[in-house]
Enzyme design. Sequence first.
Site, short mmCIF file in Angstrom:
data_model
loop_
_atom_site.label_atom_id
_atom_site.label_comp_id
_atom_site.label_asym_id
_atom_site.label_seq_id
_atom_site.Cartn_x
_atom_site.Cartn_y
_atom_site.Cartn_z
N GLU A 167 0.85 -1.34 -0.05
CA GLU A 167 0.06 0.13 -0.16
C GLU A 167 1.03 1.36 -0.03
O GLU A 167 0.65 2.25 0.78
CB GLU A 167 -1.10 0.04 1.05
CG GLU A 167 -2.02 -1.13 1.02
CD GLU A 167 -3.20 -1.01 2.15
OE1 GLU A 167 -3.32 -0.10 2.80
OE2 GLU A 167 -4.01 -2.06 1.88
N GLU A 377 -5.70 -8.77 0.60
CA GLU A 377 -6.34 -8.24 1.70
C GLU A 377 -7.67 -8.03 1.50
O GLU A 377 -8.07 -7.31 0.24
CB GLU A 377 -5.54 -6.83 2.44
CG GLU A 377 -4.21 -7.40 3.01
CD GLU A 377 -3.69 -6.06 3.88
OE1 GLU A 377 -4.62 -5.43 4.60
OE2 GLU A 377 -2.60 -6.05 3.70
#
Length: 503
Positions: A167, A377
Amino acid sequence: MHYDHNPRFPDNFLWGASSAAWQVEGGVLDGGRTLSTIDLNSRTKAPFADNSIAVDHYHRFREDVRLMAECGMKSYRFSISWSRIIPASDGVVNEEGVAFYNDLIDELVANGITPIVTLYHYDMPVWVDEELGGWRTRAIVDKFAEYSRVCLERFGDRVKYWLSINEQNMQIVYGHWLGTSKGCDDWFRDQWRINHIMNLCHATAVNLCHELVDGGKIGPVPGLVPIYPFSSDPMDQIAAMNAEEFTEKIWNDTYVYGEYSDFVKSYWERNDIDPGIEPGDEDLMKSAKIDFFAVNCYRSNTAKWAPVDATPQEYELNSHGDESTKLKFPVVPGAYQLVYNPFVEYTAWDWEIDPVSMRYCLRYMWDHYRLPMVITENGMGVHESLGADGKIHDDYRIEFLRNTAYQIGLAIEDGCEVFGYNLWSFTDFLSTGNGIAKRYGLVYVDVTDEQLRAAKDASELALTRIPKDSYYWYSNLIRSKGQDWGNDFARPSAGELVETAHV
Ligand code: BG6
């Protein structure tokens, strides 16, 4: 599209779960590890526990892998802690740290579980930050390369799926929350220099993986939150596109094309931003061809036009999961504002409960980039405590996960290439900002933030693992190769469930 059959998943689909070293391992000073900046950051998050003990996966990984194997899991995505591998600036490899990951990988492989490994998941060694200036200087590029080389050389015989930086977009967009902005006086401009340095690290890791790992594949891990326009007002559509650019598309384009888009270049020019691009940088970025996208996607956002004279507002997360810390959506005048979506429900943390966003996200990524994807995720964070029967009956999580898994199946039917679903998370462990109060696991870990804070070390705590109802549900889904959705499967929100979906 409407399908008159259950979605079909590939035979070798990687049904698994996901974690990050600093959130699950604990043992932050064990086996020669030194501290990382996120360890220090987590100590400022009281009343939540810091990550010194976490759920002690460092000492209990064999028990955790046994539970994964009993669940039938096919993959486990985890990250390596840089400061466990290289604890100091002398660059000496910590053999105890290497041995820990060797043992974990061996245990997974012996149980038929494919390891998917992230090189960097928010945990910058303190020595890199203090002695080199962290992401703030280009000196990190060589150090990141040295660290990546050790991981790829030592583990690449068994690990074939690698992830570069977790991320990166969120580390820039939420720079204050995740600690990336530490040491910067002008985050508005500095974020782009830091982002560029991260791109160089990412590109270096991609090339090293291809050079060092026989059959190795590597991809970035963007945090994706699909953006819907609030209405059919054309300006809301432009606002949605702006929000998409500034929170994720700029990053995805750069990973794929190896150069910055005209959109971001024009933004830099108008705002007098120098991202610090030097000769040769774009050649390096272009040479680094990613093999796939790892997709983190939990929810959606909704955007509305924000007039130029609107009052600016920074994103303020609901960090406690209650009324005490209500979320404030960002307002970026002349670009966009995010707003509540009247069509979806929200968790206690004000996260959109929107399984359809996963199908949207996969379709969007496939249409734009035509690269395979693995979900690394997705999950539902809630407050949970054991019931009178000593169990957790988490029907809400089952509903969320199966609706999401079903949407992944629909995206595959739509033509997207998706090779795995690694949900967040297998056991409960620390959330990024909320200790163990925000639980995502299929397996309950019997400990509270208060107990974690009071204990001197992990040996004082039982940290008992108790599979939740969702663990058994997931196990059935995996064993049926994505066909057993459970007898009480409700109509998914996309409204595309047909009679035959009931197994
Ligand atoms: C992802 C991160 O953004 O979201 C994880 O990669 C994080 O590290 C997860 O834990 C869930 O967020 P949170 O704040 O609920 O823990």
